[in-house]
Design a protein around this motif. Structure first.
Motif, short mmCIF file in Angstrom:
data_model
loop_
_atom_site.label_atom_id
_atom_site.label_comp_id
_atom_site.label_asym_id
_atom_site.label_seq_id
_atom_site.Cartn_x
_atom_site.Cartn_y
_atom_site.Cartn_z
N LEU A 1 -39.24 140.65 -71.99
CA LEU A 1 -38.44 140.91 -72.87
C LEU A 1 -38.40 139.77 -73.57
O LEU A 1 -37.84 138.73 -72.95
CB LEU A 1 -37.19 141.78 -72.48
CG LEU A 1 -36.15 141.82 -73.65
CD1 LEU A 1 -35.83 143.10 -73.26
CD2 LEU A 1 -35.50 140.59 -73.81
N SER A 2 -38.46 139.24 -74.56
CA SER A 2 -38.21 138.51 -75.84
C SER A 2 -37.61 139.37 -76.79
O SER A 2 -38.01 140.18 -77.23
CB SER A 2 -39.25 137.55 -76.61
OG SER A 2 -40.17 138.27 -77.05
N GLY A 3 -36.75 138.44 -77.41
CA GLY A 3 -35.49 139.05 -78.54
C GLY A 3 -34.66 137.95 -79.58
O GLY A 3 -34.62 137.35 -79.06
N SER A 4 -34.16 137.91 -80.48
CA SER A 4 -33.46 137.09 -80.52
C SER A 4 -32.38 137.84 -82.14
O SER A 4 -32.64 139.69 -82.16
CB SER A 4 -33.83 136.20 -81.68
OG SER A 4 -34.64 136.89 -83.08
N ARG A 5 -31.24 137.94 -82.34
CA ARG A 5 -30.80 137.46 -83.46
C ARG A 5 -31.58 137.18 -84.57
O ARG A 5 -32.68 135.68 -84.15
CB ARG A 5 -29.30 136.85 -83.90
CG ARG A 5 -28.41 136.73 -85.19
CD ARG A 5 -27.21 136.36 -84.60
NE ARG A 5 -26.61 134.79 -84.68
CZ ARG A 5 -26.38 134.49 -85.56
NH1 ARG A 5 -26.28 135.24 -86.92
NH2 ARG A 5 -26.19 133.01 -85.46
N ARG A 6 -31.45 137.93 -85.82
CA ARG A 6 -32.74 137.46 -86.97
C ARG A 6 -32.33 136.87 -87.75
O ARG A 6 -30.84 136.71 -88.39
CB ARG A 6 -32.85 138.18 -87.61
CG ARG A 6 -33.45 139.46 -86.45
CD ARG A 6 -34.72 139.98 -85.29
NE ARG A 6 -34.93 140.51 -84.54
CZ ARG A 6 -35.44 140.34 -83.18
NH1 ARG A 6 -36.02 139.09 -83.32
NH2 ARG A 6 -35.55 141.13 -82.66
N GLU A 7 -33.02 136.14 -88.52
CA GLU A 7 -32.94 135.53 -90.04
C GLU A 7 -32.85 136.64 -90.89
O GLU A 7 -33.37 137.56 -90.38
CB GLU A 7 -34.29 134.25 -90.27
CG GLU A 7 -34.39 132.89 -89.24
CD GLU A 7 -32.83 132.09 -89.51
OE1 GLU A 7 -32.21 132.36 -89.98
OE2 GLU A 7 -33.56 130.77 -88.58
N TYR B 1 -38.46 134.54 -87.42
CA TYR B 1 -37.90 135.84 -87.57
C TYR B 1 -36.62 135.45 -86.81
O TYR B 1 -35.51 136.29 -86.39
CB TYR B 1 -37.83 137.15 -87.46
CG TYR B 1 -39.97 137.68 -86.38
CD1 TYR B 1 -38.67 137.70 -84.83
CD2 TYR B 1 -40.38 137.07 -86.35
CE1 TYR B 1 -39.66 137.99 -83.53
CE2 TYR B 1 -41.53 137.57 -85.32
CZ TYR B 1 -41.15 137.68 -84.09
OH TYR B 1 -41.59 137.66 -82.53
N ASP B 2 -36.56 134.23 -85.37
CA ASP B 2 -35.48 134.53 -84.50
C ASP B 2 -34.77 133.18 -85.16
O ASP B 2 -34.83 132.58 -85.87
CB ASP B 2 -36.40 133.55 -83.10
CG ASP B 2 -36.70 135.00 -82.48
OD1 ASP B 2 -37.12 135.88 -82.84
OD2 ASP B 2 -37.50 134.15 -81.22
N TYR B 3 -33.50 133.66 -85.24
CA TYR B 3 -33.01 132.35 -85.59
C TYR B 3 -32.19 131.17 -85.31
O TYR B 3 -32.25 131.39 -84.04
CB TYR B 3 -31.37 133.86 -85.58
CG TYR B 3 -30.20 132.50 -86.37
CD1 TYR B 3 -29.63 133.14 -87.73
CD2 TYR B 3 -29.37 131.72 -86.03
CE1 TYR B 3 -29.25 132.59 -88.99
CE2 TYR B 3 -28.93 131.10 -86.60
CZ TYR B 3 -28.21 131.23 -88.11
OH TYR B 3 -27.14 130.79 -89.01
N1 ASP Z 1 -40.77 142.80 -81.00
C1 ASP Z 1 -40.61 141.41 -80.66
C2 ASP Z 1 -42.45 140.51 -80.15
O1 ASP Z 1 -42.95 141.28 -79.78
C3 ASP Z 1 -39.47 141.13 -79.78
C4 ASP Z 1 -38.60 141.20 -80.78
O2 ASP Z 1 -38.13 139.87 -80.98
O3 ASP Z 1 -37.77 142.70 -80.69
O4 ASP Z 1 -41.71 139.32 -80.09
#
Ligand code: ASP
Ligand code: MG
Length: 327
Positions: A250-256, A226-228
């Motif tokens: 924290l982790s996150g991304s712009r999405r596919e 799901y990460d771009y």
């Molecule tokens: N909820 C995601 C995770 O636990 C974090 C995100 O990409 O928003 O990896």
């Protein structure tokens, strides 16, 4: 805190005890930590609401949840699947799929405080940084870029520390962390994972957190579908926030969002497409919209603020990998 015998490599580590075994000072300390937790949650939720986010309630059982794979940091010992009404459902590993769908179909900005059940390998109880159940403040913004999310989080971190120094002064003083907790200057620094690998080698993750004195970003990390990912350059448009001495919070991304890429990545990574049927269907119909977001580990954030040695200490009912208490 409780002494347990351990693994030679790591030495002796204190593990948080269950409530019924703590007394006196430890109860008082729990209470002060709980007050910092309350003020942290109060600040964060209010800030999200003021910034136009809808507050979504969490879910526990779903057909789709976070695969947590591939992820260099994941170490899941057991995946919980059960059956309700004849259907296979999974307990929430994270609400990533729900966030993508909700932000595409309904709310442009949303957040949730969601219980994530991640049955980490039992050795991880000694890291002081893992739990088999924790709460994630997960948020998603339709149409946002990575830099939108990064600067929003920068402002939240700075705002939170500023707020706590003002409004939780007594608690932070009692916990002996008031003076060391500094309001960071913005923007927080950003480091590319490739550069860190060159500088520190494959062990960069464990070294980097000791090299920084302010929370810092790492970008471009290969992981879940799901990460771009830019197939032409191999760059990942994603980010982690690292807390000095502690690690990832924290982790996150712009999405596919495009069907072909989602499908290709699931096939490449050996992720079971049958567990993501709705996401794939909506993407095929063009209903998934570009978004970006992130998830904050609430206990980790508070652990760092209050200077705990084990993240389980900030839970009233500790969920330490490998140790199952009554509550
Ligand atoms: N909820 C995601 C995770 O636990 C974090 C995100 O990409 O928003 O990896
Ligand atoms: Mg993730």
């Amino acid at each position: 805190m409780q002494k347990r015998e351990i693994d030679l490599e790591i030495g002796e580590v204190d593990l948080p005890k269950p409530l019924e075994q703590i007394s006196g000072n430890e109860i008082e300390r729990k209470m002060y930590i709980a007050k910092v937790m309350t003020k942290t949650l109060s600040y964060l939720t209010q800030t999200f609401v003021e910034n136009g986010f809808e507050w979504l309630l969490p879910v526990v059982f779903s057909k789709s949840t976070d695969p947590l794979w591939p992820d260099p940091g994941a170490s899941i010992e057991k995946r919980i699947e059960t059956e309700v009404y004849g259907e296979t459902v999974r307990t929430t590993l994270s609400m990533i799929v729900h966030k993508i769908v909700a932000s595409s179909l309904v709310m442009p900005k949303l957040f949730t405080l969601s219980p994530n059940v991640r049955v980490e390998r039992r050795e991880r109880r000694f890291t002081g940084w893992h739990l088999y159940e924790f709460t994630q403040l997960d948020f998603e913004i339709r149409g946002a870029s990575s830099s939108d999310v990064i600067s929003f989080v920068d402002s939240i971190i700075k705002g939170l520390i500023f707020y706590l120094k003002k409004n939780a002064r007594e608690e932070l003083k009692y916990l002996n962390v008031y003076d060391n907790l500094r309001v960071p200057e913005l923007p927080l620094k950003v480091y590319d994972r490739i550069w860190l690998e060159k500088k520190y080698g494959q062990e960069w993750e464990s070294i980097f957190k000791h090299e920084i004195s302010e929370p810092s970003w790492i970008i471009n990390i290969p992981r879940e579908f799901y990460d771009y990912e830019d197939f032409s350059t191999g760059q990942w448009d994603n980010y982690d926030l690292i807390l000095p001495k502690y690690g990832e919070v924290l982790s996150g991304s712009r999405r596919e969002w495009e069907y072909d890429k989602l499908l290709k990545k699931m096939e490449r990574d050996g992720v079971r497409k049958e567990n993501y049927l709705l996401l794939l269907k909506l993407a095929r119909e063009g209903k998934i919209k570009p978004s970006a977001g992130a998830g904050i580990g609430v206990e980790r954030l508070v652990c760092w603020i209050v200077g705990s040695k084990h993240v389980g200490e900030v839970q009233l009912f500790p969920k330490i990998p490998g140790i199952v208490y009554d509550l």
